[in-house]
Design an enzyme around this catalytic site. Structure first.
Site, mmCIF file in Angstrom:
data_model
loop_
_atom_site.group_PDB
_atom_site.id
_atom_site.type_symbol
_atom_site.label_atom_id
_atom_site.label_comp_id
_atom_site.label_asym_id
_atom_site.label_seq_id
_atom_site.Cartn_x
_atom_site.Cartn_y
_atom_site.Cartn_z
ATOM 1 N N GLY A 126 0.878 -1.351 -0.102
ATOM 2 C CA GLY A 126 -0.007 0.000 0.131
ATOM 3 C C GLY A 126 0.827 1.098 0.218
ATOM 4 O O GLY A 126 2.045 1.072 0.285
ATOM 5 N N CYS A 157 5.472 -6.158 1.340
ATOM 6 C CA CYS A 157 5.758 -4.688 1.729
ATOM 7 C C CYS A 157 4.919 -4.116 2.820
ATOM 8 O O CYS A 157 5.170 -4.455 3.861
ATOM 9 C CB CYS A 157 5.340 -4.139 0.241
ATOM 10 S SG CYS A 157 6.126 -2.434 -0.015
ATOM 11 N N TYR A 158 4.116 -3.302 2.680
ATOM 12 C CA TYR A 158 3.304 -2.625 3.605
ATOM 13 C C TYR A 158 2.716 -3.599 4.636
ATOM 14 O O TYR A 158 2.573 -3.464 5.714
ATOM 15 C CB TYR A 158 2.363 -1.665 2.954
ATOM 16 C CG TYR A 158 1.178 -0.987 3.989
ATOM 17 C CD1 TYR A 158 1.588 0.330 4.618
ATOM 18 C CD2 TYR A 158 0.038 -1.608 4.505
ATOM 19 C CE1 TYR A 158 0.856 0.683 5.598
ATOM 20 C CE2 TYR A 158 -0.983 -1.082 5.364
ATOM 21 C CZ TYR A 158 -0.462 0.181 6.078
ATOM 22 O OH TYR A 158 -1.228 0.681 6.924
ATOM 23 N N HIS A 247 8.068 -7.120 -3.762
ATOM 24 C CA HIS A 247 6.733 -7.525 -4.323
ATOM 25 C C HIS A 247 7.034 -8.823 -5.255
ATOM 26 O O HIS A 247 7.534 -8.586 -6.367
ATOM 27 C CB HIS A 247 6.343 -6.246 -5.303
ATOM 28 C CG HIS A 247 5.583 -5.413 -4.527
ATOM 29 N ND1 HIS A 247 4.317 -5.216 -4.017
ATOM 30 C CD2 HIS A 247 6.318 -4.215 -4.039
ATOM 31 C CE1 HIS A 247 4.154 -4.017 -3.535
ATOM 32 N NE2 HIS A 247 5.150 -3.261 -3.398
ATOM 33 N N GLU A 249 4.906 -10.516 -6.754
ATOM 34 C CA GLU A 249 3.819 -10.818 -7.860
ATOM 35 C C GLU A 249 4.344 -9.885 -9.274
ATOM 36 O O GLU A 249 3.681 -10.333 -10.224
ATOM 37 C CB GLU A 249 2.458 -10.145 -7.280
ATOM 38 C CG GLU A 249 2.599 -8.651 -7.154
ATOM 39 C CD GLU A 249 3.106 -8.258 -5.720
ATOM 40 O OE1 GLU A 249 2.497 -7.377 -5.246
ATOM 41 O OE2 GLU A 249 3.822 -9.047 -5.277
ATOM 42 N N SER A 302 -24.056 -5.695 -25.200
ATOM 43 C CA SER A 302 -23.415 -4.474 -25.591
ATOM 44 C C SER A 302 -22.787 -4.821 -27.061
ATOM 45 O O SER A 302 -22.170 -4.114 -27.757
ATOM 46 C CB SER A 302 -22.242 -4.059 -24.812
ATOM 47 O OG SER A 302 -21.303 -5.093 -24.589
ATOM 48 N N GLY A 303 -22.499 -6.189 -27.406
ATOM 49 C CA GLY A 303 -21.559 -6.411 -28.555
ATOM 50 C C GLY A 303 -20.202 -6.879 -28.249
ATOM 51 O O GLY A 303 -19.369 -7.365 -29.070
ATOM 52 N N GLY A 304 -20.018 -6.506 -26.818
ATOM 53 C CA GLY A 304 -18.462 -6.994 -26.401
ATOM 54 C C GLY A 304 -18.546 -8.458 -25.781
ATOM 55 O O GLY A 304 -19.389 -9.208 -25.852
ATOM 56 N N VAL A 305 -17.263 -8.640 -25.456
ATOM 57 C CA VAL A 305 -16.988 -10.050 -25.130
ATOM 58 C C VAL A 305 -17.545 -10.424 -23.818
ATOM 59 O O VAL A 305 -18.018 -11.480 -23.799
ATOM 60 C CB VAL A 305 -15.578 -10.315 -24.902
ATOM 61 C CG1 VAL A 305 -15.071 -11.763 -24.285
ATOM 62 C CG2 VAL A 305 -14.706 -10.122 -26.340
ATOM 63 N N ASP A 306 -17.478 -9.393 -22.824
ATOM 64 C CA ASP A 306 -18.231 -9.887 -21.576
ATOM 65 C C ASP A 306 -19.727 -10.007 -21.423
ATOM 66 O O ASP A 306 -20.115 -10.962 -21.167
ATOM 67 C CB ASP A 306 -17.816 -8.544 -20.681
ATOM 68 C CG ASP A 306 -16.511 -8.104 -20.748
ATOM 69 O OD1 ASP A 306 -15.465 -9.050 -20.964
ATOM 70 O OD2 ASP A 306 -16.239 -7.080 -20.350
ATOM 71 N N SER A 307 -20.456 -9.424 -22.127
ATOM 72 C CA SER A 307 -21.798 -9.285 -22.158
ATOM 73 C C SER A 307 -22.176 -10.496 -22.912
ATOM 74 O O SER A 307 -23.378 -11.338 -22.710
ATOM 75 C CB SER A 307 -22.631 -8.330 -22.574
ATOM 76 O OG SER A 307 -22.181 -7.788 -24.009
ATOM 77 N N LYS A 456 -10.606 -10.513 -17.540
ATOM 78 C CA LYS A 456 -10.788 -10.309 -19.096
ATOM 79 C C LYS A 456 -10.296 -11.872 -19.745
ATOM 80 O O LYS A 456 -10.965 -12.323 -20.538
ATOM 81 C CB LYS A 456 -10.309 -9.416 -19.623
ATOM 82 C CG LYS A 456 -10.458 -9.213 -21.274
ATOM 83 C CD LYS A 456 -11.942 -9.111 -21.690
ATOM 84 C CE LYS A 456 -12.333 -7.685 -21.518
ATOM 85 N NZ LYS A 456 -13.713 -7.403 -21.898
#
Length: 601
Positions: A126, A157-158, A247, A249, A302-307, A456
């Protein structure tokens, strides 16, 4: 108000917790090469589904309930977020190792974790000093909670400094701060984090701290130090406490993933048993148990991948009781409606109703320049359209739909919540995603968000399992508010939307023609609210300026700008200025995320 709703409403708005989501653990043979470990027998980790009242009252980004069944989370890793820009990377790295990880607010009350028995808890980094007034901290009784659960705690870290201070150690401002690449050296022959016989060996890690641990709590030992002498890693194996000042990661710590692997599998004894097929199987079961056999559901496409993936998943669960709607809000890209509707019909075979609500949206947006207000208005108008669609369906099928499906992703949730320790409330976020923080409080439909805990790339894997065409899965992300966040200021002013559509089409098509589309995470144009002086056709012009943005990313949480060859940019700029009337200047956005977000608004 029933007891479940009351409990949900008591939870803080900044706790990142799941809604309609459940995971079933089974054998994970394809992960063995990555993890090098065996797998557990099938188990189930389920989350409670929040009530409609709780969802509407709190906003879909806020707390539902984490798993509360006895023994839940046998192989669960909880990430407590204290505001680091890298927190989401810890979540991703753990998942990449085949282990379910969830990120929750580090300052959430202990009651929000009731019933969980995680095998490991990671305290994130943080931007704060543990000595700063109001510095975020885990709730009182948290360490007792982890001890009772038998969980191993890793402070990063923090998070390490907070752990040390809470247990009676000392943290002070370092004489020499450590930022960026730094070598650390293992100082003990045997350690849980580094293994046996590593003493004296060095590795490069990524440091980012001004304070440092100067005195350890009782029972801890130092297992590595930086070349400047600062404590880099600590352990108290009996108490199951561990700490890394760096870190692990990030990719700048090349051996960090090995340290995380050792911590998860060798130290904690976690099994790698999480995969997308099981997410799909359990999510379908969850939706089927949530939506009664006589109930109907609306899905906002929406025409996107997610929806699209969300719609396909729900369609697999409930069949023709799903009614998809695609809304032309006047903020779509060039010929987007025609292209998307054709794909839905020919490739996905989804039943979709197209509604032209462009005048409704644009009239509400007229004169509005504040980006947060634009998002709120768009979210409100979408829900109004969905409510009207629900009424129309009620007249047609004799029953009003109860649920609305949305393709909300984990990054949407994270970005719509304030960082711990900021002193800010939910309304002071980076930006409200229209399907997270932009929904009206009086929404009538109950939400189903089956992708809310996925990134995603994980959604694309899920879509592949669902046989969504690869060409569709590779589509670049497009924001829910559409071009409203790519026309800076009033979207209805002049011909800004039409200019932007043409510029965007030329830019993206050039990327496709150059064979770069699949290499780039997202590419688009932005209309700037300025006019610049130029010379076109031997005449002085005073026309619009636009900006081109292209980025590379794994999950949209961090991103870097894409480096185009000079000739590509020369050709694109020439094509834009020669073909789009009213544009005489083209810029390129070369800002990474952070410090910028992907979209300009």
């Amino acid at each position: 108000m029933d007891a479940a709703v009351a409990r949900a409403l008591e939870r803080p708005r900044d706790v990142l917790q799941p809604t309609a989501f459940a995971i079933r653990r089974t054998h994970l043979s394809e992960t063995k090469e990555l993890t090098g470990h065996s797998y557990s027998k099938p188990q189930t980790l389920k989350t409670l589904i929040p009530s409609a009242a709780a969802t509407a009252a709190m906003g879909s980004a806020s707390a539902s309930s984490l798993p509360t069944s006895a023994g839940a989370g046998e192989n669960l890793v909880l990430i407590l977020d204290f505001g680091s820009q890298y927190t989401h990377l810890i979540t991703r790295r753990v998942r990449q190792l085949g282990v379910l990880s969830l990120c929750v607010s580090g300052t959430a009350p202990l009651s929000s974790l009731a019933g969980l028995r995680p095998r490991a808890v990671v305290l994130s980094g943080g931007p704060h000093s543990v000595h700063a007034p109001g510095a975020p901290s885990f709730p009182e009784g948290f360490l007792d909670f982890t001890a009772d659960a038998g969980a191993h705690v890793l402070g990063v870290c923090y998070g390490m400094q907070l752990l040390v201070q809470s247990l009676g150690g000392a943290v002070e401002a370092g004489e020499r701060q450590e930022y960026g690449d730094m070598e650390v050296e293992v100082t003990t022959r045997s350690s849980a984090l580094y293994g046996e016989g590593e003493v004296g060996k060095r590795q490069t890690v990524w440091m980012s701290h001004g304070d440092e641990v100067v005195r350890l709590p009782e029972g801890f030992k130092v297992v590595s130090r930086s070349v400047q002498g600062a404590i880099a890693a600590i352990e108290h194996q009996e108490k199951r406490y561990y700490g890394l000042q760096y870190h692990p990661e990030v990719t700048h710590s090349p051996q960090g993933i090995e340290t995380l692997r050792r911590f998860l599998f060798d130290v904690c004894g976690i099994k790698a048993d999480w995969k997308m097929q099981d997410v799909l199987d359990e999510e379908i079961k969850t939706i089927q148990s949530m939506v009664r056999s006589d109930e109907h559901v609306i899905c906002a496409l929406s025409g996107g991948v997610d929806s699209t993936v969300a719609a396909t998943l729900v369609h697999n669960a409930i069949g023709d009781r799903l009614h998809c709607v695609f809304v032309d809000n006047g903020l779509l890209r060039y010929k987007e409606k025609e292209r998307v509707m054709s794909t839905f019909d020919s490739d996905l075979h989804l039943p979709v109703t197209c509604i032209d609500a462009s005048e409704q949206f644009l009239s509400q947006l007229k004169g509005v320049k504040d980006p947060e207000m634009k998002r709120k208005i768009i979210g409100k108008e979408f829900i109004a359209v969905f409510d009207e669609f629900a009424q129309m369906l009620e007249q047609k099928i004799g029953k009003r739909p109860e649920y609305l499906v949305q393709g909300t992703l984990y990054p949407d949730v994270i970005e719509s919540c304030p960082p711990p320790g900021s002193g800010r409330t939910h309304s002071h976020t980076i930006k409200s995603h229209h399907n997270v923080g932009g929904l009206p409080e009086d929404m009538k439909l109950k939400l189903i968000e089956p992708l809310k805990l996925l990134f995603k790339d994980e959604v694309r894997k899920l879509g592949s399992i669902l046989n969504v065409p690869e060409s569709f899965l590779k589509r670049h992300p497009f924001p829910g508010p559409g071009l409203a966040v790519r026309v800076l200021g009033d979207v209805t002013e002049g011909n800004a939307l039409e200019v932007l559509r043409q510029v965007d089409e030329i830019f993206v098509q050039a990327i496709k023609d150059a064979g770069l589309y699949d290499t780039i995470w997202q590419a688009f144009a932005v209309f700037l609210p300025v006019q610049t002086v130029g010379v076109q056709g031997d005449q002085r012009t005073h026309s619009h300026a636009v900006t081109l943005r292209a980025i590379t990313s794994e999950d949209g949480m961090t991103a870097d700008w894409y480096y185009f060859e000079r000739q590509f940019l020369v050709d694109v700029v020439k094509k834009i200025c020669n073909n789009v009337r009213g544009v005489n200047r083209v810029c390129q956005d070369i800002t990474s995320k952070p410090p910028a977000t992907v979209e300009w608004e």
